[in-house]
Design a protein around this motif. Structure first.
Motif, PDB file in Angstrom:
ATOM      1  N   ALA A 164       0.827  -1.211   0.000  1.00  0.00           N
ATOM      2  CA  ALA A 164       0.000   0.000   0.000  1.00  0.00           C
ATOM      3  C   ALA A 164       0.856   1.253   0.000  1.00  0.00           C
ATOM      4  O   ALA A 164       0.440   2.299  -0.524  1.00  0.00           O
ATOM      5  CB  ALA A 164      -0.926   0.004   1.216  1.00  0.00           C
ATOM      6  N   ALA A 165       2.054   1.182   0.600  1.00  0.00           N
ATOM      7  CA  ALA A 165       2.926   2.352   0.680  1.00  0.00           C
ATOM      8  C   ALA A 165       4.304   1.915   1.141  1.00  0.00           C
ATOM      9  O   ALA A 165       4.486   0.828   1.693  1.00  0.00           O
ATOM     10  CB  ALA A 165       2.358   3.392   1.646  1.00  0.00           C
ATOM     11  N   ALA A 166       5.278   2.805   0.916  1.00  0.00           N
ATOM     12  CA  ALA A 166       6.635   2.600   1.410  1.00  0.00           C
ATOM     13  C   ALA A 166       7.014   3.744   2.332  1.00  0.00           C
ATOM     14  O   ALA A 166       6.591   4.898   2.141  1.00  0.00           O
ATOM     15  CB  ALA A 166       7.632   2.509   0.256  1.00  0.00           C
ATOM     16  N   LEU A 167       7.832   3.440   3.338  1.00  0.00           N
ATOM     17  CA  LEU A 167       8.335   4.407   4.304  1.00  0.00           C
ATOM     18  C   LEU A 167       9.852   4.404   4.252  1.00  0.00           C
ATOM     19  O   LEU A 167      10.474   3.341   4.183  1.00  0.00           O
ATOM     20  CB  LEU A 167       7.885   4.045   5.721  1.00  0.00           C
ATOM     21  CG  LEU A 167       6.436   3.599   5.929  1.00  0.00           C
ATOM     22  CD1 LEU A 167       6.217   3.190   7.385  1.00  0.00           C
ATOM     23  CD2 LEU A 167       5.469   4.701   5.532  1.00  0.00           C
ATOM     24  N   PHE A 168      10.459   5.592   4.317  1.00  0.00           N
ATOM     25  CA  PHE A 168      11.913   5.726   4.314  1.00  0.00           C
ATOM     26  C   PHE A 168      12.368   6.219   5.690  1.00  0.00           C
ATOM     27  O   PHE A 168      12.009   7.334   6.101  1.00  0.00           O
ATOM     28  CB  PHE A 168      12.371   6.716   3.249  1.00  0.00           C
ATOM     29  CG  PHE A 168      12.101   6.286   1.834  1.00  0.00           C
ATOM     30  CD1 PHE A 168      11.917   4.955   1.498  1.00  0.00           C
ATOM     31  CD2 PHE A 168      12.040   7.227   0.813  1.00  0.00           C
ATOM     32  CE1 PHE A 168      11.679   4.564   0.179  1.00  0.00           C
ATOM     33  CE2 PHE A 168      11.814   6.857  -0.504  1.00  0.00           C
ATOM     34  CZ  PHE A 168      11.626   5.522  -0.818  1.00  0.00           C
ATOM     35  N   ILE A 169      13.172   5.427   6.366  1.00  0.00           N
ATOM     36  CA  ILE A 169      13.665   5.773   7.705  1.00  0.00           C
ATOM     37  C   ILE A 169      15.178   5.977   7.648  1.00  0.00           C
ATOM     38  O   ILE A 169      15.899   5.171   7.061  1.00  0.00           O
ATOM     39  CB  ILE A 169      13.335   4.654   8.720  1.00  0.00           C
ATOM     40  CG1 ILE A 169      11.837   4.354   8.721  1.00  0.00           C
ATOM     41  CG2 ILE A 169      13.826   5.037  10.120  1.00  0.00           C
ATOM     42  CD1 ILE A 169      10.962   5.512   9.123  1.00  0.00           C
ATOM     43  N   GLY A 170      15.663   7.061   8.265  1.00  0.00           N
ATOM     44  CA  GLY A 170      17.101   7.296   8.355  1.00  0.00           C
ATOM     45  C   GLY A 170      17.754   7.676   7.049  1.00  0.00           C
ATOM     46  O   GLY A 170      18.932   7.382   6.829  1.00  0.00           O
ATOM     47  N   GLN A 194       7.633   2.403 -10.047  1.00  0.00           N
ATOM     48  CA  GLN A 194       7.516   1.450 -11.156  1.00  0.00           C
ATOM     49  C   GLN A 194       6.555   0.319 -10.803  1.00  0.00           C
ATOM     50  O   GLN A 194       5.921  -0.272 -11.670  1.00  0.00           O
ATOM     51  CB  GLN A 194       8.885   0.889 -11.520  1.00  0.00           C
ATOM     52  CG  GLN A 194       8.831  -0.057 -12.708  1.00  0.00           C
ATOM     53  CD  GLN A 194      10.196  -0.339 -13.300  1.00  0.00           C
ATOM     54  OE1 GLN A 194      11.083   0.500 -13.289  1.00  0.00           O
ATOM     55  NE2 GLN A 194      10.360  -1.544 -13.830  1.00  0.00           N
ATOM     56  N   PHE A 195       6.434   0.017  -9.504  1.00  0.00           N
ATOM     57  CA  PHE A 195       5.511  -1.021  -9.038  1.00  0.00           C
ATOM     58  C   PHE A 195       4.160  -0.427  -8.615  1.00  0.00           C
ATOM     59  O   PHE A 195       3.302  -1.154  -8.108  1.00  0.00           O
ATOM     60  CB  PHE A 195       6.127  -1.770  -7.860  1.00  0.00           C
ATOM     61  CG  PHE A 195       7.361  -2.559  -8.226  1.00  0.00           C
ATOM     62  CD1 PHE A 195       7.258  -3.844  -8.731  1.00  0.00           C
ATOM     63  CD2 PHE A 195       8.623  -2.007  -8.080  1.00  0.00           C
ATOM     64  CE1 PHE A 195       8.384  -4.571  -9.070  1.00  0.00           C
ATOM     65  CE2 PHE A 195       9.766  -2.728  -8.414  1.00  0.00           C
ATOM     66  CZ  PHE A 195       9.647  -4.008  -8.913  1.00  0.00           C
ATOM     67  N   GLY A 196       4.001   0.889  -8.779  1.00  0.00           N
ATOM     68  CA  GLY A 196       2.754   1.535  -8.400  1.00  0.00           C
ATOM     69  C   GLY A 196       2.623   1.790  -6.913  1.00  0.00           C
ATOM     70  O   GLY A 196       1.515   2.015  -6.420  1.00  0.00           O
ATOM     71  N   VAL A 197       3.756   1.797  -6.180  1.00  0.00           N
ATOM     72  CA  VAL A 197       3.724   1.978  -4.726  1.00  0.00           C
ATOM     73  C   VAL A 197       4.111   3.412  -4.377  1.00  0.00           C
ATOM     74  O   VAL A 197       5.207   3.865  -4.750  1.00  0.00           O
ATOM     75  CB  VAL A 197       4.680   0.989  -4.025  1.00  0.00           C
ATOM     76  CG1 VAL A 197       4.649   1.198  -2.514  1.00  0.00           C
ATOM     77  CG2 VAL A 197       4.314  -0.452  -4.376  1.00  0.00           C
ATOM     78  N   PRO A 198       3.276   4.143  -3.650  1.00  0.00           N
ATOM     79  CA  PRO A 198       3.605   5.525  -3.274  1.00  0.00           C
ATOM     80  C   PRO A 198       4.500   5.586  -2.037  1.00  0.00           C
ATOM     81  O   PRO A 198       4.543   4.651  -1.239  1.00  0.00           O
ATOM     82  CB  PRO A 198       2.231   6.123  -2.971  1.00  0.00           C
ATOM     83  CG  PRO A 198       1.436   4.965  -2.449  1.00  0.00           C
ATOM     84  CD  PRO A 198       1.914   3.758  -3.228  1.00  0.00           C
ATOM     85  N   ILE A 199       5.196   6.702  -1.892  1.00  0.00           N
ATOM     86  CA  ILE A 199       6.007   6.950  -0.697  1.00  0.00           C
ATOM     87  C   ILE A 199       5.170   7.777   0.269  1.00  0.00           C
ATOM     88  O   ILE A 199       4.714   8.872  -0.061  1.00  0.00           O
ATOM     89  CB  ILE A 199       7.309   7.691  -1.044  1.00  0.00           C
ATOM     90  CG1 ILE A 199       8.057   6.957  -2.159  1.00  0.00           C
ATOM     91  CG2 ILE A 199       8.178   7.841   0.208  1.00  0.00           C
ATOM     92  CD1 ILE A 199       8.324   5.486  -1.901  1.00  0.00           C
ATOM     93  N   ALA A 200       4.989   7.257   1.476  1.00  0.00           N
ATOM     94  CA  ALA A 200       4.116   7.909   2.448  1.00  0.00           C
ATOM     95  C   ALA A 200       4.871   8.722   3.479  1.00  0.00           C
ATOM     96  O   ALA A 200       4.306   9.641   4.085  1.00  0.00           O
ATOM     97  CB  ALA A 200       3.258   6.858   3.165  1.00  0.00           C
TER      98      ALA A 200
END
Length: 293
Positions: free
Chosen positions: A118-124, A167-173
């Motif tokens: 559903a989404a990706a999260l970027f930590i650090g 590219q996979f249709g996954v948003p960055i949340a």
């Protein structure tokens, strides 16, 4: 209510409940943008504070997981994306989380991502090579590369990985890191929530919050981000993609130009055009792994 209609409504409720239960969240975690991290002494096994930094990093991953689950049930995949890919203390994560570890791997910092998330999260995360005053600013390889451009635009690892997820249709949340890392991603993904855990003064200095405060900022920010699910749009780059890679050593640019599809544009840079982010990611792993002369 007619029996057939009632049965249909039960099926729809069951499908909706199942979809909520199986919501998937992808977490990519680096170390340079973790609260308190500013020096090489925190970034590798030989550093005196590396073990403490691993604890802070793991706690921030757990804060992100908690924030995601405060908003509802979620299946979590954590991609350990710093150094040797073995920095997160996996025995301190919830026992139902899955972890990607080790290098090399086809999708680098986003290994494990697919269209089911559903989404990706970027930590650090940190800012890019050419961002002045950013803490440990670089893109993909601080030792080898001068920077990476996609379709003429310099990208940070955050922007690069957002394009790969797109590219996979996954948003960055969500993204956490120093102020420059967060603002750089939000310029191209303005809907992403952010947690600024330190104010950068330079490559090896910053004014940082405490680990506990950083974790709270991340947990609350991710919870806000989860409220946007369903409205977030993936970040996509136009294909085919024009790639430009700069090398700190001219001999690396020379050798990279031997690869079909890449041509040298000057002493430090090579260029090429490729069909998608997957092919570019695999290519960059090869050119950054060439043995030093």
């Amino acid at each position: 209510m007619k029996p057939a209609l009632a049965a249909l409504m039960l099926v729809l409720v069951a499908v909706s409940t199942h979809a909520q239960r199986t919501r998937k969240i992808f977490i990519s975690v680096d170390m340079e943008g973790i609260t308190g991290v500013v020096q090489p002494a925190q970034l590798g096994p030989d550093g005196f504070e590396y073990q403490r930094a691993r604890e802070w990093m793991t706690a921030e991953v757990n804060a992100a997981i908690q924030g995601a689950r405060d908003a509802g049930p979620a299946d979590i995949v954590v991609c350990d994306s710093h150094g040797n890919g073995q920095s997160v203390l996996i025995d301190r994560l919830p026992d139902d989380v899955q972890i990607v570890r080790g290098f090399p791997r086809p999708l680098e910092m986003m290994q494990g991502i697919d269209a089911s998330f559903a989404a990706a999260l970027f930590i650090g995360y940190h800012a890019s090579e050419w961002t002045a005053d950013a803490v440990r600013g670089h893109t993909i390889s601080s030792a080898r590369l001068l920077g990476v451009k996609l379709n003429g635009m310099e990208v940070s690892e955050g922007i690069y990985n957002a394009a790969l997820a797109g590219q996979f249709g996954v948003p960055i949340a969500f993204i956490s890191g120093d102020r420059l890392a967060v603002s750089q991603l939000q310029k191209v993904v303005p809907s992403a929530e952010g947690a600024i855990v330190k104010e950068p003064f330079g490559y090896h200095s910053a004014q940082t919050v405490t680990p506990a405060r950083g974790q709270a900022l991340i947990r609350d920010g991710v919870k806000r981000a989860m409220a946007k699910l369903g409205t977030l749009q993936p970040y996509r780059v136009k294909t085919p993609i024009d790639l430009e890679v700069g090398f700190k050593l001219t001999i690396d640019a020379e050798r990279a130009a031997f690869i079909p599809g890449l041509a040298r544009s000057d002493a430090h840079n090579v260029k090429g055009t490729f069909p998608d982010m997957i092919q570019i990611t695999k290519l960059l792993q090869v050119v950054t792994s060439l043995q030093l002369p």
